[in-house]
Scaffold this active site. Structure first.
Site, PDB file in Angstrom:
ATOM      1  N   SER A 150       0.846  -1.187   0.000  1.00 60.78           N
ATOM      2  CA  SER A 150       0.000   0.000   0.000  1.00 60.78           C
ATOM      3  C   SER A 150       0.880   1.235   0.000  1.00 60.78           C
ATOM      4  O   SER A 150       2.035   1.205   0.461  1.00 60.78           O
ATOM      5  CB  SER A 150      -0.894   0.016   1.246  1.00 60.78           C
ATOM      6  OG  SER A 150      -1.540   1.272   1.395  1.00 60.78           O
ATOM      7  N   TYR A 163      -1.574  -0.752  10.341  1.00 62.53           N
ATOM      8  CA  TYR A 163      -1.680  -1.061   8.923  1.00 62.53           C
ATOM      9  C   TYR A 163      -0.479  -0.498   8.159  1.00 62.53           C
ATOM     10  O   TYR A 163       0.159  -1.209   7.371  1.00 62.53           O
ATOM     11  CB  TYR A 163      -2.978  -0.489   8.353  1.00 62.53           C
ATOM     12  CG  TYR A 163      -3.179  -0.774   6.885  1.00 62.53           C
ATOM     13  CD1 TYR A 163      -3.607  -2.026   6.449  1.00 62.53           C
ATOM     14  CD2 TYR A 163      -2.948   0.210   5.925  1.00 62.53           C
ATOM     15  CE1 TYR A 163      -3.793  -2.296   5.101  1.00 62.53           C
ATOM     16  CE2 TYR A 163      -3.133  -0.043   4.575  1.00 62.53           C
ATOM     17  CZ  TYR A 163      -3.555  -1.297   4.165  1.00 62.53           C
ATOM     18  OH  TYR A 163      -3.726  -1.563   2.827  1.00 62.53           O
TER      19      TYR A 163
END
Length: 266
Positions: A150, A163
């Site tokens: 990501s 995350y």
């Protein structure tokens, strides 16, 4: 598209980017092992969409945070086709949490997110590597692994601190595996930015999701919000085409990581 005879595993492929990757591979003639944890109905739909392309598919329920399940997914793929050419480590999880709310993140949150997002890709890659190594040594057929990271792992922002940390660690894992898996397999990473998915909509809520989507469309240099299909294009580049590339990251975010820098008039 003629059948290629090649086989790929796509983890977390019931919906979103994973489903798009599975269908894109099928369009290229690859047989696909589709994986899900809970989304059985959606996984069935992806399975039918893949089969409709004229290739073979299997559907395997497995939790990518569990070593035994990772081994099961690899074993069932081998049982069906006796080969594994590609792996897309797409399965992931998060906790949607304001990064400024440090008390809103628990050690248990870190443990769960890191286990699925980092340990999972490691365990899954470890499960398929012996087969890829054998295929290289016996047939000079090199495997390919693509991790789905990501922009959060590059910029340090995202749905939560755990995350972002997990995706940064996944990027490092890519470098490590690329070194140790060569020459038998290439290992690369795609780092998506905003993706228009049900998963993100459900996590953020409709109002925040629409605000972020609008912001992306107004501020990204390419003036668009990414789709699962666009992200799958990048995955296919690494998985099926980039025969001389390993240990690399590709940011796919419509240029949003450039938006804070001076730019020419447009």
């Amino acid at each position: 598209m003629a059948k290629s005879g090649k086989v790929a595993i796509v983890t977390g492929s019931a919906t979103g980017l994973g489903a798009s990757c599975a269908i894109d591979l099928a369009e290229r003639g690859w047989n696909v092992a589709i994986n899900y944890t809970k989304s059985k109905k959606e996984a069935d739909e992806t399975y039918e969409a893949v089969k409709a392309k004229g290739v073979e598919a299997i559907l395997v329920q497995a939790d990518m945070g569990q070593d035994a399940d990772c081994k099961k997914l690899a074993a069932e793929t081998l049982k069906k086709w006796d080969r594994i050419d590609g792996l897309v480590n797409n399965a992931g999880t998060t906790k949607f949490q304001n990064q400024g709310d440090l008390d809103g993140v628990t050690p248990e949150d870190f443990d769960r997110i890191l286990r699925v997002n980092v340990t999972g890709p490691y365990m899954m890659s470890r499960a398929v590597f012996p087969t890829m190594k054998k295929q290289w040594e016996e047939k000079q057929e090199r495997g390919s692994i693509v991790n789905i990271s990501s922009i959060a792992g590059v910029m340090g922002v995202g749905s939560s601190i755990p995350y972002a940390c997990s995706k940064g660690a996944l990027n490092t894992l890519t470098l490590t595996l690329a070194r140790w898996f060569s020459p038998s397999a290439r290992v690369n990473t795609v780092c998506p930015g905003f993706i228009q998915t049900r998963w993100l909509l459900g996590g953020m809520g409709e109002e925040n999701y629409n605000k972020l989507k609008q912001s992306q469309e107004q501020t990204a240099p390419l003036r668009q919000a990414g789709t699962p299909e666009q992200m799958a294009e990048a995955v296919m580049f690494f998985l099926t085409s980039a025969s001389n590339i390993t240990g690399e990251f590709l940011i796919v975010d419509a240029g949003i990581h450039l938006a804070s820098l001076p730019m020419k008039a447009r």
